[in-house]
Scaffold this active site. Sequence first.
Site, PDB file in Angstrom:
ATOM      1  CB  ILE A  42      -0.965  -0.016   1.200  1.00  0.00           C
ATOM      2  CG1 ILE A  42      -1.982   1.118   1.089  1.00  0.00           C
ATOM      3  CG2 ILE A  42      -0.208   0.051   2.522  1.00  0.00           C
ATOM      4  CD1 ILE A  42      -3.083   1.063   2.142  1.00  0.00           C
ATOM      5  CG  ASP A  79      -5.890  -0.703   0.335  1.00  0.00           C
ATOM      6  OD1 ASP A  79      -5.874  -1.806   0.928  1.00  0.00           O
ATOM      7  OD2 ASP A  79      -6.391   0.326   0.821  1.00  0.00           O
ATOM      8  CE1 TYR A 179      -1.702  -9.372  13.470  1.00  0.00           C
ATOM      9  CE2 TYR A 179      -2.184 -10.977  15.189  1.00  0.00           C
ATOM     10  CZ  TYR A 179      -1.335 -10.475  14.224  1.00  0.00           C
ATOM     11  OH  TYR A 179      -0.114 -11.079  14.000  1.00  0.00           O
ATOM     12  CE  LYS A 183      -2.251 -11.968  10.976  1.00  0.00           C
ATOM     13  NZ  LYS A 183      -1.623 -11.896   9.644  1.00  0.00           N
ATOM     14  CB  VAL A 212       8.345 -11.542  13.012  1.00  0.00           C
ATOM     15  CG1 VAL A 212       9.539 -11.506  12.063  1.00  0.00           C
ATOM     16  CG2 VAL A 212       7.627 -12.890  12.916  1.00  0.00           C
ATOM     17  CB  THR A 214       8.819  -6.836  11.105  1.00  0.00           C
ATOM     18  OG1 THR A 214       7.536  -6.890  11.748  1.00  0.00           O
ATOM     19  CG2 THR A 214       9.258  -8.239  10.705  1.00  0.00           C
TER      20      THR A 214
END
Length: 281
Positions: A42, A79, A179, A183, A212, A214
Amino acid sequence: MTPRSGRLQGKVAFITGAARGQGRSHALALAREGADIAALDIAEQIETVPYPMSTRADLDETVALVQEAGGRCLPIVADVRDIHAMDGAVKETLAELGRIDIVLANAGILHIAQQGEDLDGAARTWADAVGVMMTGVFNTIRVTAQPMIDQGDGGSIVITSSTAGLSGMLDGTGGIAGYTASKHGVIGLMRGYAKLLGRHSIRVNSVHPMGVATPMVMNDQFAQLYADPENAKILDVAPRLLPINILDAADVSNAIVWLVSDDARAITGITLPVDAGVTSP
C-alpha cells in the site's frame, strides 16, 4: 545478469506487504532461490494504525535488494482491500513478468495501544484489521487463482497467519479483535482453497509465526503496551519451548521457501507454526 540457479528458478512470486518486514525478507529469500518478484504494498499510512507504515521509498529499497540478489522485481502500489486494484496488479504482473507461480498473502497490520477507544474507534480499527488481513487475503487469492489455473503448471499459495490464529489473543479493542479474528479466519480460507485448487496442483498452506522483529512489532507503541504486565499476559499466548524470544523475519522466510518449493510438493492444507514451540500441545 549472471544466470541464477535454485529451487525456484523460473518462477514468479506475487507478494503482498513486500515493502519491508516479512514481505521484504520473503522477496529476497525467494529471489535468491531463482524467483522473480512482483512486490505489492500500500506504501502509505492507514489512519487507524498507530505506528509508521511503509512508504514508496521502502518499496523501492525492496526492489533494489531483489535486483542485487539477481532477480527481476516489479513494484506495484496497491491496497489489498481493493479487489479491482488487486486485479489490476495481477494483470500488470502477467504483462511484465509473464506468469504467477507463487502467491504470498502476507500484508498485515497491528493495532496497538488503543485502550479506552470509543465505539466508533473500535469499529474503525476492527474494519481496517479485517479489511487488510481477511478481505485482503481473499482478494489476493481470488484474483491470482485463475491465472495460475490457466497456466496449467500448478503453484503454491501461502497465507501469513499468526500464533494468534491458533491460540487467540485479545485485549478488548477492535484492532486486536480484528487481528485475531482474521488470523483465525484465513485458516478457513486456506483449507477451502486447498480443496478447491488441489485438482489443479495448486497447493495452499498457512504459516503461523510468533512475534517477528519487524517494524510492525519493533516500535515505541508496542513497547509501551508490552511494558504493562497485564498486557504482556494477553500477548504471550503460551510459553516458548525453545530459548527464542522473538523471530527474525528470515526464520519465517526459510519456512516459506521450503513450503513453496517442490520439496514440499505433497504438502497442502496445513497450518505450519514457526513459533519456538509456542503452540505445541
